[in-house]
Every structure is written in structure tokens, then in C-alpha cells.
Design a protein around this motif. Structure first.
Motif, PDB file in Angstrom:
ATOM      1  N   PHE A  80     -20.730 -27.371  64.522  1.00  0.00           N
ATOM      2  CA  PHE A  80     -21.364 -27.843  65.739  1.00  0.00           C
ATOM      3  C   PHE A  80     -21.214 -29.353  65.864  1.00  0.00           C
ATOM      4  N   LEU A  81     -21.658 -30.049  64.848  1.00  0.00           N
ATOM      5  CA  LEU A  81     -21.537 -31.510  64.808  1.00  0.00           C
ATOM      6  C   LEU A  81     -21.068 -31.888  63.407  1.00  0.00           C
ATOM      7  N   ALA A 165     -29.777 -28.198  73.704  1.00  0.00           N
ATOM      8  CA  ALA A 165     -28.606 -29.014  74.043  1.00  0.00           C
ATOM      9  C   ALA A 165     -29.006 -30.467  74.306  1.00  0.00           C
ATOM     10  N   CYS A 168     -29.756 -32.222  71.157  1.00  0.00           N
ATOM     11  CA  CYS A 168     -28.556 -32.727  70.482  1.00  0.00           C
ATOM     12  C   CYS A 168     -28.239 -34.129  70.951  1.00  0.00           C
ATOM     13  N   PHE A 183     -17.932 -34.209  67.493  1.00  0.00           N
ATOM     14  CA  PHE A 183     -18.332 -32.924  68.062  1.00  0.00           C
ATOM     15  C   PHE A 183     -17.423 -31.822  67.541  1.00  0.00           C
ATOM     16  N   PHE A 187     -19.983 -27.213  69.753  1.00  0.00           N
ATOM     17  CA  PHE A 187     -20.752 -28.070  70.648  1.00  0.00           C
ATOM     18  C   PHE A 187     -20.325 -27.850  72.090  1.00  0.00           C
TER      19      PHE A 187
END
Lengths: 218, 197
Positions: A80-81, A165, A168, A183, A187
Motif C-alpha cells: 500500500f505504502l 483514504a 492516508c 505509493f 494505494f
């Protein structure tokens, strides 16, 4: 476009009870009538939107809902990150984020987060597909369709993917000066997913769904 | 008598909506009690959420523990006023505003109010819509503490406040959901001969 097409009950006291509808927010009584294409019926007293049908909404909702399902499931497994600082690196997936509260009573929080960003949005989309598929293709509703639709409406406030979201974004700014953030593919999937969920909810006219469930079963 | 879930109208006395299966009640007599019960639980959970640390950050040189407000002040010191504002709004202004708004709605549903019913319904919709957004802080903590795990350089761990804050948000959401917005409008029949629908 805002047009009040639900006329007030007082004007037509001999209408059969099946054709009446009451505003869920203020209990004002109306004779339910489908507004013109593109229009919507709004409660005169409290301005709650009562009916807002869209053309071909059912098929679009099913298509978008399937897309949401695919995105949620695939977003789970990709990173995701990722983060880099002074030679140390780490990447995280949505599942990692959800299970970050591991010790003791914090486990409860992990369950809440996982439910709010993964389980409940997924369950909702599945319920909606289950309810709408027969309606759109003119079958008899599948068993328990009404209960399924009711549950999907009750779960609505607890599905928090879009809030995650934005979370984030806040988290990114918080650590931006501490380390380099990248990212992952998940993401972007999640970003698309959030938009789909919001558009989808906007398209769904609950009154029309209830009405068609009622008509199909007769 | 109307079904709140699907807006279908039924004759007085029917117990369940035959269209969607929800239980029918002209007015839930315990609505306000439930509202206050969840409200009190929410306020109680909100207090430790502000006293205990939300995050503990360990870096090479230091180890700091931040409460909600402390964290926002810290960020503002670094010059990111926008982010500090988002955090303050999401975790201080919105929860406190929500407590006040729900209390006002519950009190005015019983006593009546000079604020027009339409405005109060609007307030209720805002409270219902905005309530979920307070969870943003919990998610930020979740993301940070799973992302920032760089052995000795920096690591972030969640603090007890994350837990109570999440509880507080959930309790207030339940409180707002137990409020029956139709109570606001019942006052429009006051003064006239009113038959309970």
C-alpha cells in the motif's frame, strides 16, 4: 434538478395505502409518484430526498459494485505504502495497517479497523449485487432479498473506506519530513475504489429498490 | 404509521413492515433514553482519549509520547498548519460539536425550541454525516504504526488513547442513530388537536 413530485396526502385522501409514502425523517405523508427522468422528489417540510431514480441505474450499480469487489480484494494483497529513511525501509499493506494494534485490548481496535475498511464495504457490495441482479434482469428476487437489502442499508454508516483514504493523506503529511514515502499499487486501487463507492451510493435510490422488490414478488 | 427504513405506510397497529421486515413503531418511546445512554458513554470515553497518549514515537535521539492536542501543536510548530488544523478539526472540534449538537437536539425534542424544525433536521443530518469522519484519527494511527517501523531510526506505536477515542466515536454514532428525527417535527402538531399517527 430539484422538483417536488410527491404531492401531499391531504390533497387526495382516497388514495390506496400502497401508494402512500412517509418521509423517514419527519413523517410527512405523500402520494408516491415517480418523478420525471433526471428529477427527484424532495420532502416539502424537511427537504430530505425521497425518490431519485436514474436511468439504467441498476445495471450500472451492479457493474460498479463488481469493480469495487475486485479492487478491494486485490488491494489487500499488494503493498500500500512504502517508506525509506537512512537506509532502512518498510512497506505496508492494508492488512498490516488493520492489524497494527496487536497487543491485548488493542486487538479490539484491529477488528474495528479491519471491519470498517475491508469487511463491511465488501459485505455491502455483495449484498447489493445479490439484491439487484434479479431486479435488473427481471427474475424473481432471490430468497431473503429484503433482509439482505435492509442489512446493506443498516451497514452503510459503518463502511469507512473513504475515511481511511483521507487518513492516508494525513498520515503521509505527518511523516513526510521524517522519511521518503512511496505509493504502492494498492494505494491507487484504493483511490479508485473510494470514488466508485461514493458514486455508487449516489446512484442507489432505496425507494425504487423497495418498490421493485415488492412488485416482483407479487 | 410509517416504516422508517423503506418509507412504506401501514395502518396503525401493524407490528412489522411487510415490505422490508423492519419493526414498526409510531415513535420509539425509549429513543431519547438510548440517545442519552450512548451520549454519556461517548463523553466518558472521550475524556481518557485526550489525557492518554495517542502515539508514541521512538527515534534515534528521542522518544516522545503525543496526545491528540499535543500532536497537533507539535505539527504546527514544524509549520504544517494545514495538517494541524485537519487533526484539530477531526478529533477535537467535530467530536465536541457533535456532543453539543446531539444534546441540543435531544433537549429541544422534548421541550421545543425557537430554532425552526427544518434547521434542526438539517443539523441532525450534518451530525449523522460527519460522525463517521472522526474515525480518521484512528486510521492515521493505524497507518503510521504499521508503516513507520524502521528498527532503530524511527518507530511509532499506538497509545491507549487510540482505543478510547475509537470507542467514543462509535458510541456517539450509535447515539445519533438512536435519535428519532421525527420527534423534531412532532411539535408542528402541538397546539392543534393532535391524533397520534
Amino acid at each position: 434538478m430539484t422538483t417536488a413530485t410527491a404531492s401531499e396526502y391531504a390533497a387526495a385522501p382516497d388514495v390506496p395505502i400502497e401508494d402512500l409514502m412517509a418521509c423517514p425523517h419527519c413523517d410527512a405523508l405523500y402520494v408516491a409518484r415517480l418523478p420525471e427522468p433526471g428529477g427527484r422528489a424532495v420532502c416539502r417540510d424537511c427537504h430530505t430526498v425521497l425518490i431519485s431514480p436514474r436511468r439504467k441505474a441498476g445495471a450500472r450499480i451492479i457493474a460498479m459494485t463488481l469493480a469495487v469487489m475486485i479492487l478491494v480484494i486485490s488491494a489487500l494483497f499488494f503493498p500500500f505504502l512504502d517508506i525509506n529513511a537512512q537506509g532502512f525501509g518498510n512497506s505496508t499493506s492494508i492488512l498490516d495497517a488493520a492489524s497494527s494494534f496487536r497487543s491485548g485490548y488493542m486487538t479490539f481496535l484491529s477488528i474495528v479497523v479491519a471491519a470498517a475498511i475491508i469487511v463491511i464495504p465488501l459485505v455491502r457490495t455483495m449484498l447489493i449485487v445479490y439484491v439487484l441482479t434479479p431486479v435488473v434482469f427481471d427474475f424473481k428476487p432471490w430468497p431473503q432479498a429484503r433482509r439482505a437489502f435492509r442489512l446493506s442499508q443498516e451497514l452503510k454508516p459503518w463502511a469507512m473506506a473513504e475515511i481511511f483514504a483521507i487518513g492516508c493523506a494525513v498520515a503521509l503529511v505527518k511523516v513526510a519530513d521524517l522519511a521518503n514515502i512511496g505509493f504502492g499499487p494498492a494505494f491507487w486501487m484504493f483511490a479508485v475504489l473510494v470514488i466508485l463507492v461514493l458514486v455508487n451510493d449516489n446512484y442507489l435510490c432505496t425507494w425504487s429498490v423497495w418498490k421493485s422488490l415488492e412488485l416482483e414478488e407479487e | 404509521m410509517a416504516c422508517r427504513r423503506c418509507a412504506r405506510v401501514w395502518p396503525m397497529g401493524q407490528e412489522r413492515c411487510s415490505r422490508c421486515g423492519s419493526r414498526l413503531e409510531s415513535r420509539d418511546p425509549a429513543s431519547l433514553q438510548k440517545v442519552w445512554a450512548w451520549w454519556v458513554a461517548g463523553v466518558i470515553a472521550y475524556i481518557p482519549a485526550n489525557i492518554y497518549p495517542m502515539l508514541s514515537t521512538n527515534t534515534l535521539v528521542s522518544s516522545t509520547e503525543n496526545t491528540i492536542v499535543g500532536g497537533a501543536v507539535e505539527i504546527a510548530k514544524y509549520g504544517s498548519y494545514g495538517v494541524a488544523a485537519i487533526i484539530l478539526i477531526a478529533s477535537v472540534l467535530i467530536p465536541v460539536g457533535k456532543f453539543l449538537a446531539i444534546a441540543f437536539l435531544a433537549i429541544s425534542a422534548r421541550r421545543g425550541s425557537s430554532v425552526p424544525a427544518r434547521k434542526r433536521t438539517h443539523l441532525y443530518e450534518i451530525v449523522e454525516f460527519i460522525g463517521r469522519w472522526s474515525m480518521i484519527d484512528v486510521f492515521v494511527v493505524a497507518i503510521l504504526s504499521s508503516l513507520v517501523q524502521l528498527s532503530v531510526v524511527a518507530s511509532i506505536r499506538p497509545g491507549p488513547a487510540a482505543f478510547t477515542f475509537a470507542l467514543s466515536v462509535i458510541f456517539t454514532m450509535l447515539s445519533a442513530q438512536s435519535f428519532d428525527p421525527r420527534l423534531i417535527w412532532d411539535a408542528r402538531f402541538r397546539g392543534t388537536k393532535r391524533t397520534r399517527r
